[in-house]
Write an enzyme that holds these catalytic residues in place. Structure first.
Site, PDB file in Angstrom:
ATOM      1  CB  SER A  68      38.172   0.042   9.557  1.00 23.31           C
ATOM      2  OG  SER A  68      37.115   0.432   8.576  1.00 23.31           O
ATOM      3  CB  ALA A 104      33.454   1.785  15.068  1.00 22.95           C
ATOM      4  N   GLY A 105      33.189   4.104  12.617  1.00 18.03           N
ATOM      5  CA  GLY A 105      33.874   5.723  12.391  1.00 18.03           C
ATOM      6  C   GLY A 105      35.296   5.898  13.142  1.00 18.03           C
ATOM      7  CG  LEU A 106      36.664   4.023  15.991  1.00 14.99           C
ATOM      8  CD1 LEU A 106      37.033   3.060  16.737  1.00 14.99           C
ATOM      9  CD2 LEU A 106      36.774   5.595  16.535  1.00 14.99           C
ATOM     10  CB  SER A 147      41.493 -10.113   4.876  1.00 13.23           C
ATOM     11  OG  SER A 147      40.117 -10.685   5.033  1.00 13.23           O
ATOM     12  CG  ASP A 187      39.114   9.724   7.978  1.00 13.44           C
ATOM     13  OD1 ASP A 187      39.383  10.629   8.835  1.00 13.44           O
ATOM     14  OD2 ASP A 187      38.341   9.326   7.322  1.00 13.44           O
ATOM     15  CG  HIS A 199      31.171  16.730   8.457  1.00 14.42           C
ATOM     16  ND1 HIS A 199      30.748  16.239   6.988  1.00 14.42           N
ATOM     17  CD2 HIS A 199      31.104  15.995   9.136  1.00 14.42           C
ATOM     18  CE1 HIS A 199      30.144  14.882   7.173  1.00 14.42           C
ATOM     19  NE2 HIS A 199      30.476  14.622   8.526  1.00 14.42           N
ATOM     20  CB  THR A 200      36.542  21.431   9.728  1.00 12.56           C
ATOM     21  OG1 THR A 200      37.287  20.393  10.243  1.00 12.56           O
ATOM     22  CG2 THR A 200      35.282  22.263  10.430  1.00 12.56           C
TER      23      THR A 200
HETATM   24  C1  GLA Z   1      35.009  11.109   7.489  1.00  8.81           C
HETATM   25  C2  GLA Z   1      35.743  11.455   6.300  1.00  8.81           C
HETATM   26  C3  GLA Z   1      36.731  12.641   6.892  1.00  8.81           C
HETATM   27  C4  GLA Z   1      35.941  13.519   7.414  1.00  8.81           C
HETATM   28  C5  GLA Z   1      34.981  13.185   8.561  1.00  8.81           C
HETATM   29  C6  GLA Z   1      34.064  14.256   9.184  1.00  8.81           C
HETATM   30  O1  GLA Z   1      35.716  10.397   8.643  1.00  8.81           O
HETATM   31  O2  GLA Z   1      36.587  10.087   5.839  1.00  8.81           O
HETATM   32  O3  GLA Z   1      37.481  12.934   5.573  1.00  8.81           O
HETATM   33  O4  GLA Z   1      35.478  14.338   6.503  1.00  8.81           O
HETATM   34  O5  GLA Z   1      34.281  12.152   7.932  1.00  8.81           O
HETATM   35  O6  GLA Z   1      34.869  15.132   9.902  1.00  8.81           O
END
Ligand code: GLA
Length: 382
Positions: free
Chosen positions: A127, A123-125, A60, A172, A27-28
């Site tokens: 995608s 998963a927060g990776l 897909s 990302d 979150h930076t």
């Molecule tokens: C998600 C967002 C990124 C970033 C992170 C937190 O992945 O897509 O831009 O803000 O959260 O670091």
């Protein structure tokens, strides 16, 4: 299901882009700060055919059906579902982004796009960034737009913000486009200067273990948006254009000016920026075995100050730390998704087994654990 099961155009090439793990700096990015993500060896591949009309047709391996839109009528408000990630890139290329001129797509030909991916969704990776960036490099090559990686990252972010509707930062897409084998991308999100930093995990006998909690998160709504708003409020109250302009020395003043909650949000961002800088310095001077306490402190800050962790992530992190990880933290936007643990190779099995057991004991859904390696960013593969 393959390209030829669905489309009858000739394949003109394949492009791939990886997901990412953020080593530290959460979150930076939307606060103009520092991040240190790595591209991982899980990727999205697009196989592309050239059409003689102006349609963008998308299919897909994970969902039936073909989604189509014309290059002459790309309306971000009308894009929906996962194919918006593909159509949205074409829209953003035609619009341009901050510092990236609009591309002239009047002579561009249509495309058939077949998407496959082994980046786990939710998963927060990242995608979504993997999909955006694989499509962006393909369109950039095929339509000969001449944009470089940093420009394509801004196009990806523009699409995600305005076509998909998630107000995310630039991290990302930058990781997915600029990643290198065995390295992390140290990005200054204000200047967008990027530096490749050696990780040296394998040489130090370490592995990066991902613990996917299967707790679902979404960034278009809810907590992510609220955290962004808190950061903006904090910056305004402190008279700076973004929290990047504050250092640890400014925190006593911030504590006097801000309400408790906003202060804790600000403290997370300010201290997290410092931890990114400290991690880069530690990697260079002492190697990856010495960054554990920074990873651990990052998790505490996200859990207690930014309040974006969930019990499953806290349990994954605490269990990994207690069973031999060098350091551990949740990674990505939070409210679910995955944690990472930096573990000695010979302890990987023991740490994994302990996490699985702890989740079972707590009555949580069984997590999925796997090792990731820092990999090459988006590129043409065939
Ligand atoms: C998600 C967002 C990124 C970033 C992170 C937190 O992945 O897509 O831009 O803000 O959260 O670091």
């Amino acid at each position: 299901m393959t390209f030829t099961d669905i489309f009858d155009t000739d394949v003109v090439g394949r492009w791939a882009a990886p997901g990412r793990v953020n080593l530290i700096g959460e979150h930076t990015d939307y606060n103009d700060g520092f991040v240190l993500p790595l591209a991982i060896d899980r990727q999205t591949t697009v196989t592309v055919g050239r059409r003689s009309d102006r349609l963008l047709r998308v299919a897909s391996s994970f969902e039936d059906g073909v989604q189509e839109a014309s290059l002459d009528a790309l309306d971000p408000a009308a894009l929906a579902g996962w194919s918006a990630y593909v159509h949205g890139i074409a829209w953003a290329l035609g619009e341009g982004a901050r510092g990236v001129p609009a591309s002239d797509l009047s002579g561009a030909f249509g495309l058939d796009v077949f998407v496959e991916s082994d980046v786990p969704v939710g998963a927060g990776l990242s995608s979504s960034a993997a999909l955006e960036c694989s499509v962006a490099v393909a369109m950039n090559d095929l339509w000969e737009l001449g944009l470089d990686g940093p420009a394509l990252a801004k196009i990806g972010q523009r699409s995600e913000n305005d076509a998909v509707g998630a107000p995310t930062g630039i991290m990302d897409q930058s990781a997915s486009l600029l990643g290198r084998v065995d390295s992390a991308v140290f990005l200054d999100c204000r200047s967008l200067d990027a530096e490749v930093i050696d990780l040296g995990f394998a040489a130090a006998g370490l592995e990066l273990l991902v613990i996917d909690t299967h707790v679902e998160h979404a960034h278009a709504t809810g907590g992510y948006v609220a955290r962004r708003a808190s950061c903006e409020r904090g910056a305004e109250a402190l008279g700076v254009s973004s929290l990047r302009d504050l250092g640890v020395d400014d925190l006593p003043r911030a504590a006097e000016v801000l309400d408790d909650e906003t202060f804790r949000r600000v403290r997370h961002v300010v201290t997290e920026n410092q931890r990114v800088l400290d991690t880069v310095r530690t990697l260079r001077l002492e190697g990856p075995g010495a960054i554990g306490s920074l990873l651990d402190a990052s998790h505490v800050s996200m859990r207690d100050d930014f309040e974006i962790s969930v019990p499953e992530l806290d349990l994954a992190v605490a269990t990994a730390q207690a069973t031999g990880a060098v350091g551990a933290r949740m990674t990505g936007g939070g409210f679910g998704g995955a944690a990472i643990a930096l573990v000695p190779t010979d302890l990987r099995e023991a740490v994994s087994a302990a996490v699985v057991r702890a989740f079972a004991d707590a009555g949580f859904t069984a997590p999925t654990l796997f090792v990731v390696h820092a990999a090459e960013g988006a590129r043409r593969t065939a």
